[in-house]
Design an enzyme around this catalytic site. Structure first.
Site, PDB file in Angstrom:
ATOM      1  N   HIS A   1       1.856   9.809   5.949  1.00 28.03           N
ATOM      2  CA  HIS A   1       3.178  10.432   5.874  1.00 28.03           C
ATOM      3  C   HIS A   1       3.022  11.677   4.995  1.00 28.03           C
ATOM      4  O   HIS A   1       2.139  11.724   4.133  1.00 28.03           O
ATOM      5  CB  HIS A   1       4.107   9.415   5.212  1.00 28.03           C
ATOM      6  CG  HIS A   1       5.546   9.786   5.165  1.00 28.03           C
ATOM      7  ND1 HIS A   1       6.057  10.641   4.213  1.00 28.03           N
ATOM      8  CD2 HIS A   1       6.595   9.409   5.928  1.00 28.03           C
ATOM      9  CE1 HIS A   1       7.363  10.758   4.395  1.00 28.03           C
ATOM     10  NE2 HIS A   1       7.717  10.025   5.438  1.00 28.03           N
TER      11      HIS A   1
ATOM     12  N   ASP B   1      -0.421   3.409   0.092  1.00 32.17           N
ATOM     13  CA  ASP B   1       0.976   3.718   0.398  1.00 32.17           C
ATOM     14  C   ASP B   1       1.524   2.559   1.222  1.00 32.17           C
ATOM     15  O   ASP B   1       1.225   2.444   2.414  1.00 32.17           O
ATOM     16  CB  ASP B   1       1.060   5.042   1.170  1.00 32.17           C
ATOM     17  CG  ASP B   1       2.469   5.303   1.704  1.00 32.17           C
ATOM     18  OD1 ASP B   1       3.386   4.502   1.416  1.00 32.17           O
ATOM     19  OD2 ASP B   1       2.641   6.299   2.439  1.00 32.17           O
TER      20      ASP B   1
ATOM     21  N   CYS C   1       7.821  13.002   9.881  1.00 34.73           N
ATOM     22  CA  CYS C   1       7.189  13.362   8.599  1.00 34.73           C
ATOM     23  C   CYS C   1       5.692  13.101   8.617  1.00 34.73           C
ATOM     24  O   CYS C   1       5.108  12.696   7.610  1.00 34.73           O
ATOM     25  CB  CYS C   1       7.838  12.636   7.422  1.00 34.73           C
ATOM     26  SG  CYS C   1       9.570  13.018   7.243  1.00 34.73           S
TER      27      CYS C   1
ATOM     28  N   LYS D   1      13.459   0.685   2.189  1.00 37.23           N
ATOM     29  CA  LYS D   1      12.885   0.268   3.476  1.00 37.23           C
ATOM     30  C   LYS D   1      12.711  -1.243   3.538  1.00 37.23           C
ATOM     31  O   LYS D   1      12.211  -1.781   4.510  1.00 37.23           O
ATOM     32  CB  LYS D   1      11.540   0.966   3.707  1.00 37.23           C
ATOM     33  CG  LYS D   1      11.674   2.474   3.972  1.00 37.23           C
ATOM     34  CD  LYS D   1      10.349   3.053   4.409  1.00 37.23           C
ATOM     35  CE  LYS D   1      10.228   4.540   4.176  1.00 37.23           C
ATOM     36  NZ  LYS D   1      11.152   5.378   4.944  1.00 37.23           N
TER      37      LYS D   1
ATOM     38  N   GLN E   1       5.578   1.075   4.399  1.00 35.53           N
ATOM     39  CA  GLN E   1       5.877   0.394   5.673  1.00 35.53           C
ATOM     40  C   GLN E   1       5.237  -0.981   5.759  1.00 35.53           C
ATOM     41  O   GLN E   1       5.319  -1.633   6.810  1.00 35.53           O
ATOM     42  CB  GLN E   1       5.385   1.250   6.863  1.00 35.53           C
ATOM     43  CG  GLN E   1       5.991   2.632   6.942  1.00 35.53           C
ATOM     44  CD  GLN E   1       7.455   2.632   7.358  1.00 35.53           C
ATOM     45  OE1 GLN E   1       7.997   1.616   7.783  1.00 35.53           O
ATOM     46  NE2 GLN E   1       8.101   3.780   7.230  1.00 35.53           N
TER      47      GLN E   1
END
Lengths: 124, 415
Positions: free
Chosen positions: B131, B208, B373, B234, B211
């Protein structure tokens, strides 16, 4: 929204009017929408403050591209002042179909670019 | 939370949906079908009530004064750190720093670790699957101090080029920063294996997890990462919430990120010393209510069981891939097999993704269209823009079927 309401937009999307560039244009401007990638460039030929010829090029969704096609079809012979005083509703009501507010920025990209082209010309 | 607890063994999405007030709303006269969960997720009553309860009953600034409300809000705020720590298997809650979002978590590492520890020609390795939030902060360091930024490639099937990755880890590599689950392709990357390879070369590892934490079990000790960036919104928490996990000894050795109130131990006219972890990194009054509500979201997901959430979403993903694959004019990107979270990017032949999303919106269906993104990845896969459907625990197969019908309508109109 039923498919037939898209007819006018689809016609302009698939058979764009005034697509191309003008050699030696009096005013040119290009702008896009970063979040969705639509881009519109407009070239204008002026004669004594009146739009003599206009062409556009660019890429994007049906709404943005058809809107600018419809716009260019309607502005020839109009004065710079007419264009600069155009309201958002004038553009939206010319599309033959109610446009959802989430698509306003697509539908209004062309008129925004045309105004900026003319403003840049007026300023110079 | 009792209802969620009962669902631990029997995962009943229809029952779960009752916990999410927004799912009762209509859009353009049609029931909302929310398939934009990779962007942000909807909030259950437990989260909304926690926010309301905090402001109605406990609101006061933390770590200040001796009055009762301040004491209560301090405890609740610290407890939210403990909950986040437990969710990702962090042994020490002081290794959890609350931030506004995963982007801020990554920026914290770039500024507080990177600016001090990286030198000209040091290498940071990221992947083409990142991202923008895990690309742009490193470009900033490249421009400021002359580090080199290298990218691991992504194959057509949506997998990282792991052989290439091993070749790109050199003796100059100081950090490998990699996305756990792709927000475009859904790919779940083998972060444990990557962390292992990076550590062998003496590099640190940032994962990261924006998600992944909301959708599957994540354990920082098992992965072996040095940092992990997560998003709160999220995973059903309020917007404006996220957190960073860092190994305590690393966080101790780092400079602060932002400077001011609550992050200090002692301030004189000449100099200041820093507060203990994690407050050293939480300058100023934080989003106390948001953090406490994020704690409620963690409770919700913990009661359901992240493994059950993952299994159910995998079922939804399989159904959606099956339905979309019925049409040769739908091009799906990067689903060449391998583990995925519930994210599908696709295009409809001859129809601009924005027009697809526009028709879906008219049917009350929310999907994302655009570059997600992740422009470098999109460009590499040969799609500047795509439509993205992403699922969460409250989605159903029926909703996916409605979306497929609306996609067929978009094809009829524009195709």
């Amino acid at each position: 929204m039923e498919p037939d309401q898209y007819e006018y937009i689809l016609d302009h999307y698939k058979n764009p009017r005034n697509y191309g560039k003008i050699e030696g244009a009096d005013a040119t401007y290009e702008e896009g929408i970063p979040s969705c990638g639509d881009v519109v460039r407009i070239d204008v030929k002026l004669n004594d403050g009146v739009i003599e010829d206009v062409k556009y090029s660019g890429t994007g969704c049906a709404i943005s591209q058809a809107s600018v096609s419809i716009l260019t079809d309607s502005v020839k012979g109009k004065s710079v002042r007419d264009i600069l005083s155009m309201k958002d509703e004038d553009m939206l009501s010319a599309l033959g179909k109610p446009i959802s507010p989430v698509r306003f920025k697509c539908a209004l990209l062309g008129v925004k670019v045309l105004k900026k082209a003319l403003l840049a010309k007026t300023a110079s | 939370m009792e209802r969620a607890a009962q669902n631990k063994t029997v995962f009943d999405p229809l029952k779960l949906r009752e916990d999410f007030p927004i799912l009762r709303r209509r859009v353009h006269g049609k029931p909302l079908v929310y398939l934009d969960n990779a962007a942000t997720t909807q909030k259950p009553n437990a989260v909304i009530d926690a926010l309301k309860n905090y402001y109605e009953t406990h609101n006061a600034n933390i770590h200040r004064g001796v009055h009762t409300l301040s004491y209560e809000s301090t405890l609740m705020y610290e407890e939210a750190h403990e909950k986040a720590a437990r969710l990702i298997g962090a042994p020490d809650w002081r290794s959890i720093v609350f931030t506004r979002n995963a982007t801020e978590s990554i920026n914290l590492v770039a500024y507080a670790w990177g600016l001090r520890n990286l030198k000209k020609n040091d290498e940071v390795l990221i992947t083409l699957m990142e991202h923008h939030s895990n690309i742009v902060p490193w470009q900033m360091l490249r421009d400021r101090i002359g580090i080199r930024l290298n990218y691991v490639r992504v194959g057509r099937g949506g997998e990282l080029d792991l052989d290439g990755l091993r070749g790109l880890i050199t003796e100059r590599t100081r950090l490998v920063s990699v996305v756990h689950a792709s927000n475009v392709l859904g790919t779940i990357n083998p972060v444990k294996l990557i962390a292992d390879a990076a550590h062998k070369a003496g590099a640190l590892v940032l994962v990261d997890a924006a998600q992944s934490v909301p959708h599957l079990p994540v354990d920082v000790i098992d992965i072996g990462c040095d940092f992990l960036a997560a998003s709160g919104h999220k995973m059903m928490g309020p917007t404006g919430t996220g957190f960073l996990y860092g190994k305590p000894e690393l966080l101790e050795s780092m400079d602060p990120f932002l400077y001011g109130g609550d992050m200090i131990e002692k301030v004189t006219m000449e100099r200041s010393t820093w507060n203990e972890l994690p407050w050293k990194f939480e300058a100023g009054t934080p989003d106390i209510g948001g953090a406490i509500a994020l704690g409620a979201a963690v409770d919700y997901i913990t009661a359901l069981g992240p493994e059950n959430v993952a299994a159910y979403e995998d079922e939804l993903l399989g159904h959606a891939l099956g339905r979309l694959s019925e049409h040769e004019w739908i091009k799906i990107y990067g689903h060449g097999g391998g583990e995925r979270v519930g994210v599908i990017s696709f295009n409809v032949e001859g129809v601009h993704p924005h027009d697809v999303a526009g028709v879906l919106d008219e049917e009350g269906i929310a999907v994302r269209s655009g570059h997600h993104c992740a422009q470098p990845l999109m460009a590499d896969l040969g799609m500047d823009y795509a439509v993205r459907m992403s699922f969460y625990l409250y989605n159903t197969k029926e909703e996916i079927d409605l979306a497929v019908e609306a996609i067929k309508k978009a094809k009829r109109i524009f195709g």
